[in-house]
Design a protein around this motif. Sequence first.
Motif, PDB file in Angstrom:
ATOM      1  N   THR A 146      43.910  51.854  44.620  1.00 13.37           N
ATOM      2  CA  THR A 146      45.378  52.060  45.099  1.00 13.37           C
ATOM      3  C   THR A 146      45.868  51.067  45.872  1.00 13.37           C
ATOM      4  N   ILE A 147      44.822  50.116  46.805  1.00 16.70           N
ATOM      5  CA  ILE A 147      45.354  49.205  47.491  1.00 16.70           C
ATOM      6  C   ILE A 147      44.141  48.239  47.253  1.00 16.70           C
ATOM      7  N   THR A 148      44.528  46.902  47.729  1.00 14.46           N
ATOM      8  CA  THR A 148      43.661  45.732  47.503  1.00 14.46           C
ATOM      9  C   THR A 148      42.417  45.703  48.211  1.00 14.46           C
ATOM     10  N   ASP A 149      42.254  46.521  49.462  1.00 14.33           N
ATOM     11  CA  ASP A 149      41.093  46.626  50.200  1.00 14.33           C
ATOM     12  C   ASP A 149      40.192  47.471  49.416  1.00 14.33           C
ATOM     13  N   GLU A 153      36.135  41.184  46.548  1.00  8.89           N
ATOM     14  CA  GLU A 153      36.409  40.072  47.221  1.00  8.89           C
ATOM     15  C   GLU A 153      37.045  39.210  46.189  1.00  8.89           C
ATOM     16  N   GLY A 154      38.229  38.692  46.312  1.00  9.47           N
ATOM     17  CA  GLY A 154      38.894  37.763  45.506  1.00  9.47           C
ATOM     18  C   GLY A 154      39.597  38.522  44.519  1.00  9.47           C
ATOM     19  N   GLN A 155      39.753  39.927  44.200  1.00  7.22           N
ATOM     20  CA  GLN A 155      40.261  40.332  43.399  1.00  7.22           C
ATOM     21  C   GLN A 155      41.441  41.439  44.387  1.00  7.22           C
ATOM     22  N   VAL A 156      42.593  41.778  43.371  1.00  7.10           N
ATOM     23  CA  VAL A 156      43.781  42.251  43.939  1.00  7.10           C
ATOM     24  C   VAL A 156      43.875  43.891  43.347  1.00  7.10           C
TER      25      VAL A 156
END
Length: 165
Positions: A146-149, A153-156
């Motif tokens: 639901t969030i990029t975190d 790493e390197g993905q959104v």
Amino acid sequence: QMVVEPLGATAANDTCDDAEFIMGSGSLIGSTATANDDYTLPPTNTCTGFNTQAPDIVYRLQPPAGSRVFVRATPIGGWDMSLYVYSDCSNVLAASGRVACAVDGALTESLVFDPAVTPGPYYVIVDGTNGESGDFELTWGAVGCTITDECPEGQVCNLQTYQCN
């Protein structure tokens, strides 16, 4: 000049008792155009924030096992809709049966809920606002993020698919 065409028979999944069963993940095209207004939230409700005085239809969702779930409804033709999920449709004014609500404000309505937090069954209600109705696309499935975190790493996080890309 105006052309008038018959809408057809009342929607088969007009109430929770007649809800169309959907499971896992997927998408479908539906319509509230021939439905009745069975579930009405007042203008000041804490679920959508707007009235749902319009035709509505219901899907009974068996979500994918072991993950959060998203449901998204996109109106075809730009009409104003509401989307909410209840575990008990007998009284949609009672917050006790409420699982998730899409706060009205955009044409596409999306919500996310965790079946581990609120046990089912789950009734997805696609409703109109201010008397509006029409065709829509309904999409549902497992949430990867639901969030990029929440992504490697390197993905959104793509909030259209709730998956990392």
